[in-house]
Scaffold this motif. Structure first.
Motif, mmCIF file in Angstrom:
data_model
loop_
_atom_site.group_PDB
_atom_site.id
_atom_site.type_symbol
_atom_site.label_atom_id
_atom_site.label_comp_id
_atom_site.label_asym_id
_atom_site.label_seq_id
_atom_site.Cartn_x
_atom_site.Cartn_y
_atom_site.Cartn_z
ATOM 1 N N ILE A 100 73.215 28.390 46.788
ATOM 2 C CA ILE A 100 72.178 28.933 47.679
ATOM 3 C C ILE A 100 70.816 28.674 47.042
ATOM 4 O O ILE A 100 70.536 29.155 45.934
ATOM 5 C CB ILE A 100 72.387 30.442 47.898
ATOM 6 N N PHE A 101 69.998 27.915 47.727
ATOM 7 C CA PHE A 101 68.669 27.575 47.227
ATOM 8 C C PHE A 101 67.647 28.574 47.735
ATOM 9 O O PHE A 101 67.577 28.862 48.930
ATOM 10 C CB PHE A 101 68.273 26.171 47.668
ATOM 11 N N MET A 102 66.832 29.104 46.820
ATOM 12 C CA MET A 102 65.786 30.060 47.169
ATOM 13 C C MET A 102 64.422 29.412 46.962
ATOM 14 O O MET A 102 64.129 28.936 45.863
ATOM 15 C CB MET A 102 65.884 31.309 46.277
ATOM 16 N N ASN A 103 63.601 29.391 47.995
ATOM 17 C CA ASN A 103 62.237 28.903 47.820
ATOM 18 C C ASN A 103 61.323 30.070 47.459
ATOM 19 O O ASN A 103 61.773 31.219 47.358
ATOM 20 C CB ASN A 103 61.745 28.157 49.066
ATOM 21 N N VAL A 104 60.052 29.802 47.259
ATOM 22 C CA VAL A 104 59.140 30.850 46.781
ATOM 23 C C VAL A 104 58.871 31.937 47.819
ATOM 24 O O VAL A 104 58.256 32.957 47.498
ATOM 25 C CB VAL A 104 57.798 30.237 46.326
ATOM 26 N N ALA A 131 65.618 23.067 41.777
ATOM 27 C CA ALA A 131 66.888 23.792 41.884
ATOM 28 C C ALA A 131 67.732 23.344 43.069
ATOM 29 O O ALA A 131 68.924 23.637 43.132
ATOM 30 C CB ALA A 131 66.625 25.292 41.972
ATOM 31 N N GLU A 132 67.143 22.627 44.021
ATOM 32 C CA GLU A 132 67.905 22.171 45.180
ATOM 33 C C GLU A 132 68.764 20.958 44.841
ATOM 34 O O GLU A 132 69.701 20.635 45.557
ATOM 35 C CB GLU A 132 66.952 21.846 46.329
ATOM 36 N N LEU A 133 68.467 20.269 43.727
ATOM 37 C CA LEU A 133 69.259 19.118 43.307
ATOM 38 C C LEU A 133 70.599 19.587 42.761
ATOM 39 O O LEU A 133 70.686 20.589 42.055
ATOM 40 C CB LEU A 133 68.513 18.326 42.229
ATOM 41 N N ASP A 134 71.654 18.834 43.057
ATOM 42 C CA ASP A 134 72.986 19.223 42.620
ATOM 43 C C ASP A 134 73.090 19.258 41.098
ATOM 44 O O ASP A 134 73.767 20.120 40.523
ATOM 45 C CB ASP A 134 74.020 18.257 43.196
ATOM 46 N N LYS A 135 72.409 18.335 40.399
ATOM 47 C CA LYS A 135 72.509 18.281 38.941
ATOM 48 C C LYS A 135 71.830 19.462 38.261
ATOM 49 O O LYS A 135 71.996 19.653 37.048
ATOM 50 C CB LYS A 135 71.925 16.970 38.416
ATOM 51 N N ALA A 136 71.087 20.255 39.016
ATOM 52 C CA ALA A 136 70.466 21.450 38.433
ATOM 53 C C ALA A 136 71.528 22.416 37.920
ATOM 54 O O ALA A 136 71.285 23.180 36.984
ATOM 55 C CB ALA A 136 69.571 22.138 39.467
ATOM 56 N N GLY A 161 64.507 27.180 38.521
ATOM 57 C CA GLY A 161 64.104 26.011 39.283
ATOM 58 C C GLY A 161 62.870 25.326 38.725
ATOM 59 O O GLY A 161 62.482 25.544 37.572
ATOM 60 N N LEU A 162 62.249 24.529 39.557
ATOM 61 C CA LEU A 162 61.077 23.761 39.162
ATOM 62 C C LEU A 162 59.910 24.659 38.794
ATOM 63 O O LEU A 162 59.139 24.370 37.884
ATOM 64 C CB LEU A 162 60.675 22.818 40.307
ATOM 65 N N VAL A 163 59.776 25.775 39.515
ATOM 66 C CA VAL A 163 58.673 26.699 39.284
ATOM 67 C C VAL A 163 59.132 27.914 38.491
ATOM 68 O O VAL A 163 58.381 28.481 37.706
ATOM 69 C CB VAL A 163 58.042 27.146 40.621
ATOM 70 N N ALA A 164 60.387 28.320 38.700
ATOM 71 C CA ALA A 164 60.899 29.516 38.013
ATOM 72 C C ALA A 164 60.912 29.323 36.506
ATOM 73 O O ALA A 164 61.335 28.288 36.010
ATOM 74 C CB ALA A 164 62.312 29.829 38.496
ATOM 75 N N ARG A 165 60.474 30.323 35.770
ATOM 76 C CA ARG A 165 60.449 30.245 34.316
ATOM 77 C C ARG A 165 61.065 31.473 33.661
ATOM 78 O O ARG A 165 60.975 31.621 32.453
ATOM 79 C CB ARG A 165 59.000 30.078 33.829
ATOM 80 N N ARG A 166 61.679 32.311 34.451
ATOM 81 C CA ARG A 166 62.247 33.518 33.860
ATOM 82 C C ARG A 166 63.416 34.020 34.703
ATOM 83 O O ARG A 166 63.262 34.315 35.883
ATOM 84 C CB ARG A 166 61.184 34.613 33.759
ATOM 85 N N ILE A 167 64.577 34.092 34.074
ATOM 86 C CA ILE A 167 65.757 34.676 34.702
ATOM 87 C C ILE A 167 65.926 36.075 34.133
ATOM 88 O O ILE A 167 65.921 36.270 32.923
ATOM 89 C CB ILE A 167 67.011 33.835 34.412
ATOM 90 N N VAL A 168 66.062 37.058 34.999
ATOM 91 C CA VAL A 168 66.232 38.442 34.568
ATOM 92 C C VAL A 168 67.619 38.917 34.990
ATOM 93 O O VAL A 168 68.018 38.751 36.141
ATOM 94 C CB VAL A 168 65.161 39.364 35.197
ATOM 95 N N CYS A 169 68.359 39.495 34.058
ATOM 96 C CA CYS A 169 69.693 40.032 34.352
ATOM 97 C C CYS A 169 69.712 41.496 33.944
ATOM 98 O O CYS A 169 69.327 41.847 32.820
ATOM 99 C CB CYS A 169 70.749 39.245 33.583
ATOM 100 N N PHE A 170 70.155 42.368 34.851
ATOM 101 C CA PHE A 170 70.127 43.803 34.609
ATOM 102 C C PHE A 170 71.440 44.360 34.049
ATOM 103 O O PHE A 170 71.504 45.528 33.673
ATOM 104 C CB PHE A 170 69.833 44.572 35.907
ATOM 105 N N ARG A 187 62.326 34.577 38.883
ATOM 106 C CA ARG A 187 60.925 34.525 39.304
ATOM 107 C C ARG A 187 60.522 33.134 39.790
ATOM 108 O O ARG A 187 60.619 32.166 39.037
ATOM 109 C CB ARG A 187 60.020 34.949 38.153
ATOM 110 N N PHE A 188 60.107 33.076 41.043
ATOM 111 C CA PHE A 188 59.399 31.934 41.626
ATOM 112 C C PHE A 188 60.232 30.665 41.830
ATOM 113 O O PHE A 188 59.973 29.630 41.231
ATOM 114 C CB PHE A 188 58.155 31.602 40.783
ATOM 115 N N GLY A 189 61.196 30.703 42.734
ATOM 116 C CA GLY A 189 61.920 29.516 43.166
ATOM 117 C C GLY A 189 63.126 29.227 42.299
ATOM 118 O O GLY A 189 62.991 29.016 41.101
ATOM 119 N N SER A 190 64.330 29.205 42.865
ATOM 120 C CA SER A 190 65.524 29.076 42.043
ATOM 121 C C SER A 190 66.767 28.888 42.904
ATOM 122 O O SER A 190 66.677 28.566 44.080
ATOM 123 C CB SER A 190 65.659 30.314 41.157
ATOM 124 N N ARG A 191 67.936 29.154 42.303
ATOM 125 C CA ARG A 191 69.196 28.914 43.000
ATOM 126 C C ARG A 191 70.308 29.784 42.419
ATOM 127 O O ARG A 191 70.272 30.159 41.250
ATOM 128 C CB ARG A 191 69.537 27.434 42.833
#
Length: 234
Positions: A100-104, A131-136, A161-170, A187-191
């Motif tokens: 599932i691809f998430m845009n901003v 993040a929309e590329l399969d190799k991501a 993703g290309l813009v995302a720079r932080r993954i947060v896990c609770f 944060r900011f575009g991912s998958r």
């Protein structure tokens, strides 16, 4: 009901992870706007967008044995067989994967696809490709969870993703989680990738819009059969 009550009820909550960004944007808007008036309105618009990005709306999660729910808002970009990341330790054989691809503009709060015990939380540093590329799935920074339902395990991977720079896990290993419960944010575009047992028949199609905590990805209680690999063409 008063106007104030109506407005308050209509407002979408902002996730706690977003408040520092909202505060920074608001302070910057006031400071810059004090010296350059036109920039105040641009900054105010940007602050509003930050509030929108970190929104955390309530969701009503379907209840049913075997249901796997979408962990993210966005668009299905892949449905098919793929090997799960090695750090998840759920085998080397290809599994059914839904990406599932998430845009901003999508809500970026992630929710558990199933209920169960979290037996694995694994972070891996990597690149920041689109993040929309399969190799991501192989190359990008990611954080994976394995949720044990008792008779089967589901893998969930947050991918920067290309813009995302932080993954947060609770959540942490050993904790129990319910389907639809919040477990992280990117944060900011991912998958998000979800790995099912081989033979699972997804109930979603390429390009379909997902709603985190509400859209059913698959029903593991129904008869399963092999499915072909499909990749969305951009």
């Amino acid at each position: 009901m008063s106007i104030v009550d109506s407005v308050t009820k209509a407002m979408v909550p902002i996730h706690r992870e977003g408040w520092p960004f909202v505060a920074i944007a608001l302070v910057a808007t006031v400071v810059v706007g004090y010296f350059v008036s036109p920039l105040f309105w641009i900054g105010l618009f940007f602050t509003g967008w930050v509030c929108y990005f970190f929104r955390d709306p309530k969701r009503v999660t379907p209840v049913g044995e075997g249901l796997v729910i979408s962990p993210a808002d966005g668009v299905v970009s892949h449905v098919g067989l793929a090997r799960a990341p090695q750090e998840l330790e759920i085998g080397d054989e290809p599994l059914m994967r839904v990406s599932i691809f998430m845009n901003v503009f999508n809500c970026h709060v992630n929710r558990a696809p199933v209920g169960g015990k979290i037996t694995r939380v694994a972070y891996r540093a990597g690149k920041f490709l689109n993040a929309e590329l399969d190799k991501a799935s192989d190359d990008n920074e990611r954080n994976g969870l394995v949720i044990d339902m008792g008779d089967t395990r589901i893998g969930v991977v947050q991918i920067a993703g290309l813009v995302a720079r932080r993954i947060v896990c609770f959540v942490r290993e050993g904790e129990n989680i319910n389907a639809g419960e919040r477990f992280g944010l990117i944060r900011f575009g991912s998958r998000l990738d979800v790995y099912f047992p081989v033979g699972t028949v997804p109930k979603v199609a390429l390009g379909q819009t997902m709603i985190a905590g509400e859209t059913v990805l698959a029903d593991l209680s129904q008869p399963q059969a092999p499915a072909p690999t499909l990749t969305r063409v951009s």
